[in-house]
Design a protein around this motif. Sequence first.
Motif, PDB file in Angstrom:
ATOM      1  N   GLU A 244       0.826  -1.197   0.000  1.00 11.29           N
ATOM      2  CA  GLU A 244       0.000   0.000   0.000  1.00 11.29           C
ATOM      3  C   GLU A 244       0.864   1.253   0.000  1.00 11.29           C
ATOM      4  N   LYS A 245       0.562   2.148  -0.911  1.00 11.56           N
ATOM      5  CA  LYS A 245       1.225   3.447  -0.973  1.00 11.56           C
ATOM      6  C   LYS A 245       2.741   3.276  -1.016  1.00 11.56           C
ATOM      7  N   HIS A 246       3.191   2.228  -1.726  1.00 15.29           N
ATOM      8  CA  HIS A 246       4.615   1.926  -1.878  1.00 15.29           C
ATOM      9  C   HIS A 246       5.310   1.730  -0.536  1.00 15.29           C
ATOM     10  N   GLY A 247       4.563   1.262   0.464  1.00 13.05           N
ATOM     11  CA  GLY A 247       5.135   0.999   1.776  1.00 13.05           C
ATOM     12  C   GLY A 247       5.161   2.201   2.698  1.00 13.05           C
ATOM     13  N   THR A 248       4.576   3.332   2.283  1.00 10.77           N
ATOM     14  CA  THR A 248       4.653   4.547   3.102  1.00 10.77           C
ATOM     15  C   THR A 248       3.344   4.876   3.818  1.00 10.77           C
ATOM     16  N   ARG A 249       2.366   3.995   3.815  1.00  6.57           N
ATOM     17  CA  ARG A 249       1.092   4.260   4.466  1.00  6.57           C
ATOM     18  C   ARG A 249       1.302   4.407   5.979  1.00  6.57           C
ATOM     19  N   THR A 250       0.701   5.430   6.566  1.00  7.84           N
ATOM     20  CA  THR A 250       0.751   5.635   8.012  1.00  7.84           C
ATOM     21  C   THR A 250      -0.604   6.144   8.488  1.00  7.84           C
ATOM     22  N   THR A 251      -0.753   6.214   9.801  1.00  9.83           N
ATOM     23  CA  THR A 251      -1.887   6.930  10.359  1.00  9.83           C
ATOM     24  C   THR A 251      -1.705   8.419  10.070  1.00  9.83           C
ATOM     25  N   ARG A 252      -2.773   9.179  10.281  1.00 10.88           N
ATOM     26  CA  ARG A 252      -2.747  10.593   9.907  1.00 10.88           C
ATOM     27  C   ARG A 252      -1.603  11.339  10.574  1.00 10.88           C
ATOM     28  N   ASP A 253      -1.288  11.010  11.823  1.00  9.76           N
ATOM     29  CA  ASP A 253      -0.212  11.709  12.524  1.00  9.76           C
ATOM     30  C   ASP A 253       1.145  11.050  12.328  1.00  9.76           C
ATOM     31  N   GLN A 254       1.213  10.057  11.459  1.00  9.19           N
ATOM     32  CA  GLN A 254       2.445   9.335  11.124  1.00  9.19           C
ATOM     33  C   GLN A 254       3.040   8.590  12.310  1.00  9.19           C
ATOM     34  N   ALA A 255       2.275   8.407  13.368  1.00  4.44           N
ATOM     35  CA  ALA A 255       2.796   7.711  14.538  1.00  4.44           C
ATOM     36  C   ALA A 255       2.854   6.205  14.343  1.00  4.44           C
ATOM     37  N   ILE A 256       2.000   5.669  13.455  1.00  2.00           N
ATOM     38  CA  ILE A 256       1.946   4.219  13.246  1.00  2.00           C
ATOM     39  C   ILE A 256       2.144   3.929  11.765  1.00  2.00           C
ATOM     40  N   GLY A 257       3.196   3.199  11.438  1.00  2.00           N
ATOM     41  CA  GLY A 257       3.389   2.731  10.071  1.00  2.00           C
ATOM     42  C   GLY A 257       2.441   1.579   9.799  1.00  2.00           C
ATOM     43  N   VAL A 258       1.768   1.617   8.656  1.00  3.63           N
ATOM     44  CA  VAL A 258       0.728   0.635   8.345  1.00  3.63           C
ATOM     45  C   VAL A 258       1.155  -0.177   7.121  1.00  3.63           C
ATOM     46  N   LEU A 259       1.361  -1.460   7.319  1.00  3.79           N
ATOM     47  CA  LEU A 259       1.755  -2.366   6.243  1.00  3.79           C
ATOM     48  C   LEU A 259       0.530  -3.096   5.720  1.00  3.79           C
ATOM     49  N   ALA A 260       0.288  -2.994   4.428  1.00  5.85           N
ATOM     50  CA  ALA A 260      -0.843  -3.677   3.801  1.00  5.85           C
ATOM     51  C   ALA A 260      -0.482  -3.976   2.357  1.00  5.85           C
ATOM     52  N   GLY A 261      -0.887  -5.145   1.879  1.00  2.00           N
ATOM     53  CA  GLY A 261      -0.574  -5.533   0.509  1.00  2.00           C
ATOM     54  C   GLY A 261      -1.422  -4.779  -0.496  1.00  2.00           C
ATOM     55  N   SER A 262      -0.830  -4.499  -1.646  1.00  2.00           N
ATOM     56  CA  SER A 262      -1.553  -3.897  -2.765  1.00  2.00           C
ATOM     57  C   SER A 262      -1.097  -4.612  -4.027  1.00  2.00           C
ATOM     58  N   THR A 263      -1.571  -5.842  -4.179  1.00  2.00           N
ATOM     59  CA  THR A 263      -1.172  -6.702  -5.282  1.00  2.00           C
ATOM     60  C   THR A 263      -2.181  -7.837  -5.371  1.00  2.00           C
ATOM     61  N   LEU A 264      -2.159  -8.579  -6.460  1.00  2.00           N
ATOM     62  CA  LEU A 264      -3.018  -9.749  -6.549  1.00  2.00           C
ATOM     63  C   LEU A 264      -2.652 -10.706  -5.408  1.00  2.00           C
ATOM     64  N   GLY A 265      -3.647 -11.040  -4.604  1.00  2.00           N
ATOM     65  CA  GLY A 265      -3.388 -11.818  -3.388  1.00  2.00           C
ATOM     66  C   GLY A 265      -3.393 -10.970  -2.134  1.00  2.00           C
TER      67      GLY A 265
END
Length: 688
Positions: A244-265
Amino acid sequence: MPFACPDCARLGYTERVHLQSAEVEPPMAFLSDTQRDTLTRSCETLAPRFPQPGAALYATGAHDVGMPALLELALERAAGPADRVAIRLFLSAIEHAPANRALCGIRKPFAAMTHAERERLLQTCARSPQAPARQLFQAFKRLGLFVFYSAMPGGQPNPTWQTFGYRPPPVFPPADTRIQPLALAGDTLLTCDALVIGSGAGGGVAAGELAAAGFDVLVVEKGPQRASPHVIGQELAVTEALFEKHGTRTTRDQAIGVLAGSTLGGGTAVNWAGALRTPPEVLDEWARAGFPDAVTPAYAASIDAVCARLQVDPAPAASAHNRMLEAGCAALDYDCAPLPQNRLRCPEDDLCGFCSFGCATGAKQSTTRTFLEDAAGGGARFLVNARVERILIEAGRAVGAQLSACSPDGPPCRVTVRARLVIAAGGALHTPALLLRAGMVNAQIGANLRLHPTTVVYGFGPQRIEGWHGAPMTRISRQFADLDGRGHGVRLECAPLHPGIAALTIPWERARQHRDVMANLAHLSNIIIITRDRDSGRVSVDRRGEPVLHYRLSRADGRHLRRGIVEGLRVLHAAGADVLSSPHHPALVWRRESGADFDAYLEDVLSAPAGPNQMALFSAHQMGTCRIGPSSDQGALLPTGESYEVRGLYVLDGSAMPTCSGVNPMISIMALSHYLAQGIRARGLPRH
C-alpha cells in the motif's frame, strides 16, 4: 535489469539509478533546489561515511546508495498536501539561523553547521515536546534509513550488506498459473454475476467459492499481478511494487506505520505466513456482538475448510530468532507454542525468510496459489491495476462499479462493470472508502478501526542469529493475551529482520550509534509485541476519496503495550541476550557487562514516554471498519454480510469483523469470507 528512474530524473537526480517497479502519477515539483540541498544534508547527517578502513558498512554514505533521491521520492509519495507544506517549511526554516537558535540553541543555518551540530538539531526534533517536530523527524528517519539499507544501486547488492552477510534470494522463474488478467485495449463494458473488489484473504476466498458454485465472477485488484521475477525478494523494490502506498502508508499523525498488501493476493502475498485460527473467546465475543453464527458448527467447518485448502502446517520448525523467544519463555515458565504457517517447505532452506517480499519459490500458500487459482479454474476473470472509482447503485441496489484501469500501452481506460452482486473486499482501509465514495451514510462505515498496534524490542549477544533466515514467524507466547479480564492484552512473536525494516525501527540518536547497532544485525534478535486493541480509530476519505487513518493509542491499550515491551525484554534477557534495547526515542539500553540493575531498567522502560512518534509503532492487521452488527445503529452489515443500506452489496473482508481477532487475522478473515460466501451461494443470484 535496473533502469534510470523517470521520477529521479524529474527530481533532478539524473545520475542516480534504482529499481522502480510501480507506476506513479507524476506530481508537481515537490522541493525547490534549496530545499533539496537541505534534504541532502539531512541524509548525510543520518547516514554519513565514517573513516574506518576495511568496513564497508562504515565507509558507505548516503550518496553511495542514492539515498537523497530515494528519500525525496518516498516523502513525495507518502505526504498529503498539508504534510508537503510542513516538509517544505521545515527544510526552509532550518536554513535560517534565528530559527535554529530557537530550536536547538545553535545560531547557524543548517548548511553552515558541523556534523555534530546537525545531529544535535535532529536530536532536538526527535525529543521535542511538540508532536509536529517529532512527526517530521520520524518521517525523515524512518524512510531515509529504510532506503539507505535496502536500496540496490545499479541493481547490485547494497554495499553495507557484506558486513553482516545479507543477500536477497536468487531469481526464480514465475510459477505456472491459470490466472491470466484481462488485457484492455480501451474503454470497456464488462458484465458478470458477482463483482469481487479485492483479491486478498477476503476477496480471494469469495472469488473461489462463488466461482465453484457456477457464478460468473470478475475479480478486480488495484495492484499488479506480481512483481518482476528479477526483484522478488528485494526489500525496497518489492515494498515499492506490492505494498500500500509503496510501503509509506501511516496513520494521519504518522505515529503508526501501516503495512498492507496492494497486489493480486493482497496481504496473503506479502504477510509472514502466520495462520492462527480465531480464538474461541473471540468467536464468543462476536456472537454476543450480533453475529451468532460465529459459534455454530457450520462456522467451524469454514475455519477447517480454509486451513485445509492452505495446507496449514500446525508445528513448523523454529528458526534461530524464534528459538530465542522459545528459550526465554521456557526459562521464565511463560507460555510458548508453535505458530502455524500456510507455507510448504521451501525448495531451498536458505530462501526462507523472504516470504514478505513475494515468496520467490511459491511455497507460501497465498490466495494466488489457492483460492484465486480455484476461481480461475472455475472460469473467473481478473482485472489488475484497476481502481474502483465508484460502486454503482440504482434503486437502492448495487449493480456494478465504475473503474479506472491501466491499459498496456496507453492512458487509463474507463471500465464500467454491470453485476448482479457486488462483493467489497478491499480490506479495512479501502472498503470503507469505497462505500463512502458511493455516498453511503451509515455511521458505522469507517468507524471501529482496529490496528493491533505493534512494537518491537531487540537484544543481541555473541551467537549469530541472522534474523532474515528461516521461516519468519513460527512461535507465539500468549502469556499476556488477557491483561484486563476481557480478552485484551498482548501476544509475543518474532518478525523477520531484513536490513531496511531493522534500520527503520531501530532508534536513531546519532549516526554512529545507529551504525554500530546495524553492524550487529546478524546477532540481533527481536520480539514483536502485538496488542489486541480494546479501543478504536476510524477511516475517513480525503478530497480524492482516498482513505485517511485516524488512530491514537488509548490509555488502556498503551498500558498493555508497555507491559508487553517489558515482558519482551524480560524474555530476551532470560534467553541470554547481552544488550537490550527498548523501542523508544531515545532508546533505553541495558548492557549485561555494565552490571546495571535489570529490574530498575525495566521500571525505567515502563515509565518512558510513549506518545505519538515517541516510539516505533506499526500495524500489519487492519480490521472492523464496516462491521457486522445486530442493527444499523451498531453495524454497517447484516449477519449475512450484506449492507444494511444497499441491497446486493456484501462486504467479505477484515472490515466485516465485529471485533478484532487478537491474533494474526488471515485465517479469521478467510473463514469469515468462506462462511458468508456459503450463504450467498445458498440464496443464489437476485432477480433484476
